[in-house]
Design an enzyme around this catalytic site. Structure first.
Site, PDB file in Angstrom:
ATOM      1  N   THR A   1      33.357 -15.189   5.545  1.00 50.91           N
ATOM      2  CA  THR A   1      31.998 -14.967   4.915  1.00 50.91           C
ATOM      3  C   THR A   1      31.038 -16.124   5.304  1.00 50.91           C
ATOM      4  O   THR A   1      31.274 -16.864   6.542  1.00 50.91           O
ATOM      5  CB  THR A   1      32.069 -15.614   3.342  1.00 50.91           C
TER       6      THR A   1
ATOM      7  N   ASN B   1      28.763 -16.967   2.985  1.00 51.08           N
ATOM      8  CA  ASN B   1      28.763 -17.403   1.781  1.00 51.08           C
ATOM      9  C   ASN B   1      27.513 -16.364   1.078  1.00 51.08           C
ATOM     10  O   ASN B   1      27.911 -14.997   1.147  1.00 51.08           O
ATOM     11  CB  ASN B   1      27.976 -18.717   1.472  1.00 51.08           C
TER      12      ASN B   1
ATOM     13  N   THR C   1      30.833 -13.004   1.737  1.00 55.18           N
ATOM     14  CA  THR C   1      32.036 -12.403   1.920  1.00 55.18           C
ATOM     15  C   THR C   1      32.252 -11.093   2.406  1.00 55.18           C
ATOM     16  O   THR C   1      31.552 -10.198   1.799  1.00 55.18           O
ATOM     17  CB  THR C   1      33.068 -12.685   0.898  1.00 55.18           C
TER      18      THR C   1
ATOM     19  N   ASP D   1      28.643 -23.861  -2.301  1.00 48.30           N
ATOM     20  CA  ASP D   1      29.838 -23.703  -2.931  1.00 48.30           C
ATOM     21  C   ASP D   1      30.576 -24.967  -3.861  1.00 48.30           C
ATOM     22  O   ASP D   1      31.332 -25.024  -4.470  1.00 48.30           O
ATOM     23  CB  ASP D   1      31.019 -23.224  -2.303  1.00 48.30           C
TER      24      ASP D   1
ATOM     25  N   ARG E   1      37.724 -22.040   7.050  1.00 49.28           N
ATOM     26  CA  ARG E   1      36.642 -22.558   6.187  1.00 49.28           C
ATOM     27  C   ARG E   1      35.974 -23.611   6.577  1.00 49.28           C
ATOM     28  O   ARG E   1      36.460 -24.438   7.429  1.00 49.28           O
ATOM     29  CB  ARG E   1      37.559 -22.834   4.771  1.00 49.28           C
TER      30      ARG E   1
ATOM     31  N   SER F   1      37.003 -21.970  -2.818  1.00 50.00           N
ATOM     32  CA  SER F   1      36.653 -20.786  -2.575  1.00 50.00           C
ATOM     33  C   SER F   1      37.334 -19.672  -3.510  1.00 50.00           C
ATOM     34  O   SER F   1      38.559 -20.447  -3.925  1.00 50.00           O
ATOM     35  CB  SER F   1      36.935 -20.412  -0.857  1.00 50.00           C
TER      36      SER F   1
ATOM     37  N   GLY G   1      33.182 -10.678  -2.812  1.00 49.35           N
ATOM     38  CA  GLY G   1      32.606 -10.653  -4.132  1.00 49.35           C
ATOM     39  C   GLY G   1      32.426 -12.195  -5.020  1.00 49.35           C
ATOM     40  O   GLY G   1      32.281 -12.140  -6.330  1.00 49.35           O
ATOM     41  N   GLY G   2      32.685 -13.158  -4.168  1.00 48.38           N
ATOM     42  CA  GLY G   2      32.552 -14.369  -4.710  1.00 48.38           C
ATOM     43  C   GLY G   2      33.550 -14.806  -6.000  1.00 48.38           C
ATOM     44  O   GLY G   2      34.618 -14.452  -5.576  1.00 48.38           O
TER      45      GLY G   2
END
Length: 532
Positions: free
Chosen positions: A369, A371, A351, A393, A78, A412, A433-434
């Site tokens: 991702t 983002n 993502t 985020d 990440r 996340s 899909g967040g």
């Protein structure tokens, strides 16, 4: 009705967001590579053929379950905040929103990218092939080009005003190419970047010429990332979160992703109800999911952050006793309110996604991702890839547990997940899909286990989402009569498309009792599953 995208194979299945990437992953396996080799090859390939959702300028998580090993591991690559990032770095308007969307567009929105370090670390430690073997197929794909899909066109069309602001983005997407459905999109700059990653030392991206190009792009677009930030980046091996659901063992992503924790929490709560006796997508079924998700998302908002910076009650949140306490507060006769519980009592005890499984029992799940679609909209000139906008985020409020701090990772929901039955592979699932990822993945899991669906049927089945806004969002296939019953129970509702991209893009693999492996790609997006 959209066509189901399913496959089966005796040896392996690769399910990704683009058929070009699935083909590359399958070829790696046919050449004798293992599931990690294929996952790394697919990772680089998706950056070529799905550039608006992931790529070299982003980051993610890789779940690896090696055959013969009792538990999987989680590779965290990440992105994190630059060292000069501060809690009060955003200029807020009168509504408390960052001015000019600076947290999501331009250099100030860019966190230090982790994808290259993550994929190369996975290959070096768990793969069997050379960098050239797994990267050159993606470079060749970038050179010959990909066909632009309707979804890809939509992403770049929507973000065109922001992309046009930056020379590298304007040149790649509007001067060298026409991003229109059916057109061939070629990216020779990305091909050259990939070839250099393949032949240069592993740290070239972070300490060499590429790092300087990224930092130059930051200076030109208002960013704060510097060469020290790039040089400092390292992926981390994290513990997974795990739980059981009706005899199945579930492993998913741990912090700094909240997704796995809350998927386990969701399943723990559902275990207190006879879900299998409920008709899928009936008012009773959707009401229960709504009530569970409201409590889960309330806990997420209150407790979740990067655990390297704050204590997070993961054990409490995934404890079945805590789930029972929350479940006892759910009424099947009416809509409740969204409130967080107290998991500390039990603490002591946006993502893309792809899934790969082989006949030897090796399982890999990756969610990665940049983002938002098109990320920061900044392409460092001559590199061929977009940089992330992962700084979006973080909370923009200075006193929030998820606010910005130097080298902190924003919260996340990415949730690469593997499932075992009797210590043998059962399924691999995950989704983009967040914040909806938790809802997407949990629904597929319960449909596989409670309703004994095949992987294709579970992924295709209409979905709902719910969070702390107390509104049930349902796909159009669910029907107005069901929606009316939900409203009688007190729910606010919203109906979206029959197959809505907001409901994710689950890529799944299912191991069958006869030894074959089945795969399915979500018809809501452009994916394809292939097997042999």
């Amino acid at each position: 009705m959209r066509q189901l995208k399913k496959c089966s194979g005796a040896h392996a299945v690769v399910s990704t967001a683009r058929i070009e990437a699935s083909k590359i992953g399958l070829e790696i396996l046919k050449k004798g590579g293992n599931a990690v080799d294929a996952a790394v090859a697919v990772g680089f390939a998706l950056g070529v053929c799905e550039p608006s959702t992931s790529g070299l300028g982003g980051g993610g998580f890789m779940m690896i379950k090696e055959s013969g090993k009792e538990e999987p591991l989680l590779l965290d690559f990440r992105e994190y905040a630059p060292r000069k990032a501060t809690r009060d770095m955003w200029q807020l308007d009168e509504n408390g929103k960052p001015r000019d969307r600076q947290h999501a567009i331009g250099g100030k929105s860019v966190a230090v990218p982790g994808e290259v370090a993550g994929l190369l670390t996975a290959l070096r430690n768990y793969g069997t092939m050379s960098k050239e073997d797994v990267i050159l197929p993606a470079a060749e794909l970038a050179e010959r080009g990909i066909v632009v899909t309707e979804m890809m066109e939509e992403h770049f069309k929507k973000n065109a005003p922001s992309l046009m602001k930056y020379p590298g983005s304007r040149q790649l997407y509007f001067e060298q190419n026409t991003v229109a459905e059916g057109k061939i999109f070629k990216n020779p700059a990305l091909a050259a970047t990939l070839r250099q990653i393949a032949r240069e030392p592993d740290d070239w991206f972070y300490k060499g010429e590429m790092a300087r190009r990224i930092v130059d792009a930051m200076k030109e677009s208002g960013g704060i990332m510097d060469e020290e930030d790039m040089a400092d980046y390292k992926p981390v091996i994290r513990p997974t979160v795990s739980g059981t659901y009706r005899g199945y063992k579930i492993y998913s992503s741990g912090l700094p992703s909240s997704g796995g924790t809350h998927i386990i929490q969701t399943l723990n709560m559902l275990e207190n109800f006879d879900v299998g006796a409920m008709k899928v997508n009936s008012p009773e079924y959707l009401h229960l999911l709504s009530e569970v998700f409201k409590k889960v998302y309330a806990d997420r908002a209150k407790y979740m952050a990067d655990s390297d910076f704050y204590p997070v009650p993961v054990k409490g949140l995934t404890d079945k006793r805590y789930a029972k306490l929350l479940s006892d507060d759910i009424s099947l006769d009416g809509c409740g309110v969204s409130t967080a519980g107290d998991p500390w009592v039990y603490e002591h005890d946006d993502t893309t996604h792809y899934s790969i499984g082989d006949g030897d029992g090796n399982m890999v799940a990756v969610t990665k991702t940049i983002n938002h679609f098109c990320g920061s909209c900044v392409v460092p000139e001559g590199t061929g890839f977009l940089l992330n906008d992962t700084m979006a985020d973080f909370s923009v409020m200075p006193d929030n547990i998820n606010s910005v701090e130097a080298h902190k990772k924003p919260l996340s929901t990415m949730s690469p997940t593997v499932i075992l039955k009797d210590d043998k592979p059962f399924a691999i699932v995950g989704s983009p899909g967040g914040e909806r990822i938790i809802c997407n993945v949990a629904q597929v899991i319960t449909k596989l286990i409670d309703h004994h669906m095949g992987i294709d049927e579970a992924i295709d089945s209409a979905r709902m989402t719910e969070n702390t806004k107390c509104k049930v969002v349902v796909e159009g296939r669910i029907g107005s009569d069901v929606v009316a019953e939900l409203e009688k129970l007190g729910h606010l509702t919203e109906t979206v498309l029959d197959y809505d991209v907001k409901m994710g893009g689950v890529q799944g693999v299912l191991y069958m009792p006869d030894g074959t492996i089945e795969g399915s790609a979500d018809p809501r997006r452009d994916g394809e599953a292939l097997g042999y």
